[in-house]
Design an enzyme around this catalytic site. Structure first.
Site, PDB file in Angstrom:
ATOM      1  CG  ASP A 227      -2.120   0.959   0.977  1.00 45.10           C
ATOM      2  OD1 ASP A 227      -2.050   1.794   0.048  1.00 45.10           O
ATOM      3  OD2 ASP A 227      -3.117   0.870   1.720  1.00 45.10           O
TER       4      ASP A 227
HETATM    5  C1  BGC Z   1      -4.915   3.361   0.053  1.00 51.51           C
HETATM    6  C2  BGC Z   1      -4.992   2.389  -1.099  1.00 51.51           C
HETATM    7  C3  BGC Z   1      -4.732   3.097  -2.388  1.00 51.51           C
HETATM    8  C4  BGC Z   1      -3.377   3.769  -2.303  1.00 51.51           C
HETATM    9  C5  BGC Z   1      -3.001   4.521  -3.561  1.00 51.51           C
HETATM   10  C6  BGC Z   1      -3.648   4.188   0.037  1.00 51.51           C
HETATM   11  O1  BGC Z   1      -3.736   5.220   0.950  1.00 51.51           O
HETATM   12  O2  BGC Z   1      -5.001   2.665   1.279  1.00 51.51           O
HETATM   13  O3  BGC Z   1      -6.256   1.777  -1.133  1.00 51.51           O
HETATM   14  O4  BGC Z   1      -4.803   2.205  -3.470  1.00 51.51           O
HETATM   15  O5  BGC Z   1      -3.389   4.696  -1.237  1.00 51.51           O
HETATM   16  O6  BGC Z   1      -3.801   5.641  -3.694  1.00 51.51           O
END
Ligand code: BGC
Length: 745
Positions: A227
């Site tokens: 993530d």
């Molecule tokens: C989120 C993800 C997301 C990623 C990219 C993170 O803060 O938890 O779900 O895909 O950011 O934007």
């Protein structure tokens, strides 16, 4: 091994497993390895040309905004999710996106999770089946999916470091199965690890999760991406099985990896394996055509999905659908009718290609007189004038349609809700409007469930429309006037009060720790097992037609194997076409361990014309009967109830079956109790033999009354007591060791 791995230098390999920018991977020009673009997801394509961010702040290119996952979860319709995936695939390709970040299959552990709008369900089977269908759709178009957030990411509070304390059985039965199903059924291009820790180890460094279970047990062949910002230590992460760190950390992470390999702290073969997995996915989801998506068709699809997501919670006296051609005026009340809340805040926030509002759509659908009153302010502040105006509009109209919901600021990625209430001004509004006009329909827009006190039971018709995407406004107009059916069924229980919810006393933890103390008992598993009243049960939803189920049969081809074939006939007994969701729950009535009262083990959405009948067949495999015990799935012999119905509390058709599966013998050890010995197929005769030698006194120990008292005593203790009265001295350790030895033969 991917052929490029042998040609890459250590530095190049270390650079490839770390992002190049916010959304792009790195390239190695001399070998023709080009960058790939990953972007959010999952309810529309959030492609940013210029500045990158993951909080929905900076601009992104226009794309179709589909209903969010709490809506699509309520469709219970994998075929529709498949169509949505295909449409997202086309839009991704047109924007040059190789991997779309989604779907999220995390469980709705508490209704307070700020990100519940992005998750499908409180049940792993439902989430897994829908997630897999979505992924099949997008990957058929040559665009990869990123299954997220793996694992035990069920809250936003302290999400970047909180330690989820969760036992293995709970993980295996509740928090992992949706991931497992999707991986096995659809092989997503990538899996995204969560931010949080699981039992003390960051998900990004969790070897058991990323390598042993995901790859070793489930056969995941893609790459694991972090993530955004979830990597704490790139060396530990890579060693645990993480393949790509996102976003870029500049040269920091590549340099750390190179240094670790040089220092002998990281085995280069692990880096090779990561690069190989990454490049294999790059090849599979690489070059793309530039075909222009049909945005109008996608808007229509978004509308169909929104209607299929909408759950009709009440329709007393058949108030809905309204007659578009009848006389009489309609008061449309509520700011959300003209300023729709249609998507969630955070990384999934996108720029829609168009936006339908319900007010305009209602005006376009009927010639009836429409009076609009905003009723409340979106910031939640009190406004008596608006209240008065709305009440008056309701009083003079034939019917009032009241749009209520949660404003943007109340639920989002990044923080959790602290209560289930709508803004208080809305409760006042609904009570005043109902007082002036009992013919009131409430339409709700919210990502997670809300407290319906004062609304449910008082309002004749209620539609829960969730966050319905850019065409949600038109979908609601179509449902109100009967052009479309409210096709949704709850994928999440609506509780009566926050204090009734399963994780209430454990949520959201403190001092960096959150205990999953309610274990398996989340959602309906909790409410049904503890027989708690709820506002609306899991699986619930009404339609405009009626269905009848009959001829339930459960066939077990071989009672020594956990496999059953369930058939029933479903008939549309009403006068309109419509869809129903046949739900199948299994109860294990004789389990030796605690188990939820019932669990969803099969479902099918059935679309039928009036008067049409169809035979529905649902198969139950081993997992439908099993629980996780001591490192393996176990099906105990005995009775199981197979129940079919319309929601977890309306199961009119039930059949009991008996399985005669082999009982798994536990391993006896120094602490095993008398009962455990006597239940054991080998241990029991061994022990009986010894007691037999003890004469009548010894045999009396096995009498029913004595066993009640002695049964839970470790055998060692019983032998010790026995040794006190023995005519000859007994070496208890020796006797026990001999018994254990014989019982293992
Ligand atoms: C989120 C993800 C997301 C990623 C990219 C993170 O803060 O938890 O779900 O895909 O950011 O934007």
């Amino acid at each position: 091994m991917h052929p490029h791995v042998a040609q890459l230098t250590l530095e190049e390999k270390a650079s490839l497993v770390s992002g190049d920018s916010f959304w792009k991977t790195r390239s190695v020009d001399r070998l023709g390895i080009t960058a790939r673009t990953l972007t959010d997801g999952p309810h529309g394509v959030r492609y940013q040309k210029a500045t990158g961010d993951h909080l929905g702040v900076f601009a992104s290119e226009p794309a179709t905004s589909f209903p969010t996952a709490s809506a699509t979860g309520s469709t219970w319709d994998p075929a529709l999710l498949h169509e949505m995936g295909r449409a997202l695939g086309t839009e991704s390709k047109a924007l040059g996106v190789n991997v779309l970040l989604g779907p999220g299959v995390n469980m709705k552990r508490s209704p307070l999770c700020g990100r519940n709008f992005e998750y499908f369900a409180e049940d792993p089977l439902l989430a897994g089946v829908l997630g897999a269908a979505w992924i099949d759709g997008i990957q058929e178009q040559g665009v990869g999916a990123s299954l997220k957030h793996y694992a035990a990411n069920n809250q936003e509070t302290d999400r970047m470091r909180v330690n989820a304390q969760v036992d293995e059985r709970t993980l295996r039965e509740i928090y992992l199965p949706a991931f497992e199903h999707v991986v096995k059924a659809s092989q997503p291009a990538t899996v995204m690890c969560a931010y949080n820790k699981v039992n003390g180890t960051f998900a990004s460094e969790h070897h058991w999760l990323l390598t042993d279970v995901l790859r070793g047990e489930w056969g995941f062949a893609g790459y694991v991406v972090s993530d955004w910002g979830a990597v704490v230590n790139p060396v530990r992460a890579l060693a645990a099985g993480l393949d790509l760190e996102m976003p870029s950390t500049g040269e920091r992470s590549p340099a750390a990896l190179v240094a670790a390999v040089r220092a002998g702290e990281l085995d280069e073969s692990l880096l090779d394996a990561a690069v190989s997995r990454l490049l294999t996915v790059h090849d599979r989801f690489g070059e793309q055509d530039e075909e222009q998506p049909d945005f109008d068709a996608h808007h229509d699809l978004a509308k169909r999905i929104a209607a299929a997501s909408t759950v009709m919670l009440a329709n007393d006296g058949g108030l809905l659908p309204l007659d578009a051609a009848a006389g009489g005026s309609i008061a449309v009340i509520g700011e959300f009718a003209r300023s729709p809340r249609y998507q969630g805040a955070g990384s999934s926030h996108i720029k829609p290609t168009r936006l339908d509002d319900a007010l305009t759509a209602i005006l376009a659908t009927t010639d009836r007189e429409i009076v609009f009153a905003p009723g409340f302010r979106l910031d939640g502040s009190e406004d008596n004038e608006l209240l008065q105006e709305a009440t008056q509009a309701a009083a003079t109209a034939d019917v009032a349609v009241l749009f209520l919901g949660l404003p943007d600021a109340e639920e989002s990625e990044g923080f959790d809700r602290t209560h289930l209430r709508l803004p208080e001004a809305q409760y006042r509004l609904v009570s005043e409007v109902l007082w002036s006009n009992p013919n009131t329909v409430v339409v709700l827009s919210n990502g997670g469930v809300v407290d319906l006190t004062g609304i449910a039971g008082h309002t004749p018709a209620i539609l829960e429309s969730w966050l319905g995407g850019q065409a949600g406004g038109s979908a609601i107009a179509e449902i109100l006037f009967g052009i479309a059916e409210p096709g949704g069924r709850l994928a999440e229980t609506i509780p009566l009060a926050l204090t009734d919810t399963p994780a209430h006393v454990n949520w959201p933890g403190d001092h960096g720790q959150v205990a999953y103390g309610e274990r398996l008992y989340i959602g309906y598993r909790w409410y049904d097992t503890t027989r708690r009243d709820v506002a609306f049960p899991f699986g619930y939803g009404l339609g405009y037609t009626t269905f009848n189920y009959s001829d339930l049969r459960v066939q077990v081809p071989d009672i020594t194997r956990p496999h059953a074939i369930v058939t029933l006939t479903v008939e549309n007994t009403g006068t309109r076409a419509g869809a129903d969701v046949v739900q199948l729950y299994v109860s294990d009535t004789e389990a030796s361990v605690d188990r939820p009262l019932r669990e969803l083990k099969g479902f099918q959405k059935v679309h039928l014309q009036p008067g049409e009948r169809r035979e529905v067949v649902l198969e139950l495999d081993e997992r439908a009967f099993a629980f996780w015990s001591e490192g393996a799935w176990t099906v105990e012999p005995g009775e199981f109830i197979v129940a079919i119905g319309k929601n977890s509390r309306d199961l009119a058709h039930q059949v009991a079956i008996t399985l005669n599966t082999a009982k798994r013998a536990p391993v006896l050890d120094e602490e095993s109790t008398v009962h455990e010995w006597l239940d054991h197929p080998v241990g029991s005769p061994v022990l009986q033999g010894l007691i037999g030698q003890m004469g009548p006194e010894g045999q009396a120990m096995l009498g029913e009354e004595m066993l009640k008292m002695l049964g839970s005593m470790p055998l060692r203790t019983m032998l010790n007591f026995g040794a006190q009265n023995a005519p000859e001295p007994i070496d208890v350790d020796e006797v026990l060791a001999a018994l254990l030895q014989q019982s293992r033969v």
